[in-house]
Write an enzyme that holds these catalytic residues in place. Structure first.
Site, PDB file in Angstrom:
ATOM      1  N   HIS A  98       0.844  -1.205   0.000  1.00 48.25           N
ATOM      2  CA  HIS A  98       0.000   0.000   0.000  1.00 48.25           C
ATOM      3  C   HIS A  98       0.869   1.241   0.000  1.00 48.25           C
ATOM      4  CE1 HIS A  98       0.760  -1.259   4.154  1.00 48.25           C
ATOM      5  NE2 HIS A  98       0.820   0.038   4.456  1.00 48.25           N
ATOM      6  N   HIS A 100       0.837   5.249   1.276  1.00 47.98           N
ATOM      7  CA  HIS A 100       0.209   6.256   2.124  1.00 47.98           C
ATOM      8  C   HIS A 100       0.259   7.595   1.398  1.00 47.98           C
ATOM      9  CE1 HIS A 100       0.520   3.950   6.016  1.00 47.98           C
ATOM     10  NE2 HIS A 100       1.475   3.335   5.330  1.00 47.98           N
TER      11      HIS A 100
END
Ligand code: AMP
Ligand code: ZN
Length: 140
Positions: A98, A100
């Protein structure tokens, strides 16, 4: 698979969804560094940046500029960080790749707290050689 982000993708867990297409999903981080802190996540489960094929990563990261612009506009941020963790020693707590997107405000009291080293002698040139040679083995 018992992966929080896969469960969000499969709609088994709720999330404050921002965007979704066949390759990528984006939702608000539940514990934001600053309000509006958003995650951009490939729908296929890869643990690390090192695991995903570059072409597929392209289909995930193509959305980063738009999400970044939207987060900046909605939070009236002065800047932002795009941040990504690989492995527990690098601060990864959810083992599903992922990115951010963290909106930043002047004097927001948050810092990555980097300490920076200095190369000495030929250390930098040797490091350059070692990484170039590793890149030849890994392939581009
Ligand atoms: P990292 O430390 O890079 O692995 O970041 C994982 C991030 O996922 C953290 O910032 C968490 O706050 C966030 N997170 C964990 N569970 C959830 C969830 N159910 N919904 C949204 N964000 C989450
Ligand atoms: Zn997953």
């Amino acid at each position: 698979m018992d992966c929080i982000f896969c469960r969000i993708i499969n709609r088994e867990l709720p999330a404050a969804r921002i965007f979704e297409d066949s390759d990528v999903i984006s939702f608000l981080d539940i514990n934001p560094v600053n309000f509006g802190h958003t995650l951009v996540v490939p729908k296929r489960h890869y643990e690390l940046l090192l695991d995903i094929p570059g072409v597929e990563l392209g289909r995930v990261t193509k959305i980063l500029p738009s999400i970044a612009r939207a987060v900046m506009a909605a939070t009236k941020a002065d800047g932002l960080n795009v941040f990504q963790t690989n492995g527990p020693c690098a601060g990864q707590t959810v083992p599903h790749l992922h990115f951010h997107i963290i909106p930043r405000h002047t004097h927001d009291d948050f810092s990555f707290g980097w300490r920076q080293k200095k190369y000495r002698g030929d250390e930098m040139a040797r490091m350059q050689t070692d990484i170039i040679s590793a890149l030849k083995n890994v392939g581009v």
